[in-house]
Motif scaffolding. Sequence first.
Motif, short mmCIF file in Angstrom:
data_model
loop_
_atom_site.label_atom_id
_atom_site.label_comp_id
_atom_site.label_asym_id
_atom_site.label_seq_id
_atom_site.Cartn_x
_atom_site.Cartn_y
_atom_site.Cartn_z
N GLY A 1 0.78 -1.28 -0.04
CA GLY A 1 0.10 0.18 0.15
C GLY A 1 0.73 1.21 -0.05
N ILE A 2 1.75 1.39 0.77
CA ILE A 2 3.01 2.34 1.02
C ILE A 2 3.56 2.65 -0.59
CG2 ILE A 2 5.00 3.31 2.20
CD1 ILE A 2 4.09 1.70 4.60
N ALA B 1 4.36 5.43 -5.60
CA ALA B 1 4.63 5.18 -7.15
C ALA B 1 3.54 6.18 -7.77
CB ALA B 1 4.17 3.73 -7.54
N ALA B 2 2.23 6.57 -7.12
CA ALA B 2 1.39 7.33 -7.71
C ALA B 2 1.74 8.49 -7.93
CB ALA B 2 -0.22 7.16 -7.02
N ASN C 1 -4.62 -0.10 -5.72
CA ASN C 1 -4.27 -0.99 -4.68
C ASN C 1 -4.59 -0.46 -3.40
OD1 ASN C 1 -3.04 -2.32 -6.84
ND2 ASN C 1 -1.17 -1.06 -6.54
N VAL C 2 -4.69 0.76 -3.01
CA VAL C 2 -4.73 1.41 -1.69
C VAL C 2 -5.90 0.97 -0.98
CG1 VAL C 2 -4.65 3.36 -0.18
CG2 VAL C 2 -3.34 3.12 -2.24
N PRO C 3 -7.25 1.25 -1.58
CA PRO C 3 -8.42 0.79 -0.80
C PRO C 3 -8.47 -0.72 -0.40
CG PRO C 3 -9.27 1.69 -2.89
CD PRO C 3 -7.59 1.74 -2.54
N ALA C 4 -7.96 -1.61 -1.33
CA ALA C 4 -7.91 -3.24 -1.14
C ALA C 4 -6.94 -3.42 -0.06
CB ALA C 4 -7.69 -3.83 -2.54
N MET C 5 -6.05 -2.94 -0.14
CA MET C 5 -4.79 -3.05 1.16
C MET C 5 -5.54 -2.69 2.36
SD MET C 5 -2.47 -5.01 -0.13
CE MET C 5 -2.12 -5.48 -1.58
#
Length: 503
Positions: free
Chosen positions: A74-75, A80-81, A159-163
């Motif tokens: 997540g980090i 990367a974003a 990826n973030v909300p899923a993580m």
Amino acid sequence: MVLLLPLLLVSMDVSVLYFALPSISRELDPSATQQLWIIDVYAFALAGLLITMGSLGDRIGRRKLLMFGAAAFGIASVTAAYATSAEMLIASRALLGIGGATLMPSTMGLVRNMFRDDKQRGQAIGIWSGAMAGGIALGSVLSGIMLEHLWWGSVFLINVPAMVLLLTLTPLLVPEFKDPAPGKFDLLSVPLSMGAVLPVVYGLKEFAADGFSVKSTVCVAVGLVLGTVFVRRQLTRRDAMISRELFRPGRGFGAAISLNTIAAFAMMGSAYFTTQYLQSVLDMSTMRAALWSVAPSLAVGAAAPTATAVAQKVNRAYVIAAGFAIGAAGYALLALAGTDSLWTVLAGAAVIGMGIVTVMALVSDMALASAPAEKAGSAASLLETGQEFGGALGMAVLGSIGTAVYRSDMPASAPATARETLGAAVAGADRALAGIAQEAFVHGMQYAAVGGTLILVIAAVLAAGMLRGPAAAAKVAARAQGAQGAEGDGVEAAPARVAEPAM
């Protein structure tokens, strides 16, 4: 369902950058070398650390490693974003690969521990395999859709909300498992395992891209030498990173790893041609080609659960052999394609995918069932590492066959760049030369497809002969282990309300 979250994201991140590269090039202005590393560093970090992370999960706990990996993933996704330079994006992609290396063996190892019933575990691994195949196709399409409306970094923020969801639900729904007597962690084996895997994967990728060269040959040779040292260390140490118990005669674990590698060879070897065919032969836009490429995955997604159901009634050695035979039929369809054969190519890709996912699901289940429960993480990491080798080898071998035929068919008067790649020939202004190049590419694909057909027919025969006895033994062993209590699986004390639903 919780364990499918990291699996989908890790497989999506293999393909999520395909559409974003033009935007990244405009914003960050990477050099040609940096652009290659932006794409490849994720896969290299993932492949190089799978064995290490599988062994580490056995020691500290697979759920704990899963959560560490989810946090790192997540980090790294946020970093990367919002990367402001090519170097920052490369470093973020490397961290994503490290996180992915913790997530893949942890999820498969936990599936092995949570589902001790033979039928339930087979169904769970079938769903796991289908989700992984679907994630790769979904990644390219989803990134294309997002890039039409948002900036390039948005493909990482998926990826973030899923993580966050994974970190919230895992402690509530997933019990912890680890080896109750793991022994000392062998630190020296970490660089040795990476030194064995990375040069070989890199050399094979270079061979697929540029053909034979001293550089690619040296890389593969160095990897093989370090791999020999690594294997000798595992054979002589009591606290080896890879337990010798996994490879006891009669278990069929080594045969399952080998057949899984061949399956990955076939899957990536076909993808090498079908993606180029859609874009450069049929002249589709990248987005349209990505949407068409999803069509075969609809059939592929149902193959693994169906195969696991059949394997409950038939010796799985024969079902695995049938999977290879189905894959061979798919390659035979590719061999019939011409320069205007969309449906033939899609049908071939679908049939190959159905056969190969059938093989991967069943050999994965067989390998994990034959492995001691406390070594499930290590067993899963070896399966995943074999897939990385197989994928790189498939692109190198079948890609080289296609490239050799392509170059021999191209006229000597053609520009050097057009003789090297189909993309360069099609991008030029000479439409006649582009037509010749498309014919040459299809001719090369036909030869490679014949090679793929022969390899999978041989694999089908080997599977039927090598796995007949071990498949039956693995089922007996799995049922015996399923009768054991949670203590035999190295499960930490947990409230019954948490552990029981997963059992």
